[in-house]
Scaffold this motif. Sequence first.
Motif: not given
Length: 178
Positions: A79-84, A101-104
Amino acid sequence: MADGTTTPPGAALPADDANRKLTVANPDDSKMRHLSIAGGIYTILVSGEQTAGRYCLTDMLVPSGGGPPPHRHDFEEMFTILDGEIEFVFRGEVLRAGAGSTVNIPANAPHSFKNMSDQPARLLCMCTPAGQDEFFLAVGDPVDSRTAPPPKLSPDERAERVRRAKALAAKYRTELLV
């Protein structure tokens, strides 16, 4: 291969497959496949069909308090969070991640996520190999756009969506932990 490549080290690269086409995806294009899933709107940007099964990419608009129940699957999910701001629960531990942030999530690990902000959160979700896109298509309700409101479902309709997801999960290499 164990290192994630498709050609062994030192081997000649395969010829270009001219049957595969360039993909350009605009999440606001009305021709994209927009789906209401668990109260959010998921747009399939790049399908497994377009990548020869290597990965799929989904744009997720998740409402305040929204997100999937605990689950796990045998593919990687990033996941890469674009907003929020999103709260991830990974193997029982809580992690918050904000825009940028990016979460694997490693394959087979139990996890869930929830939008903890008071505004919709937007994420890009890549799954490798592909298949999650097909699960979303099988369980989601089509909507007109990335920002369309989800359909108003009765309690019976919501229960039916949960039953459908549980019934189809194994076919898509997923286990719902609820």
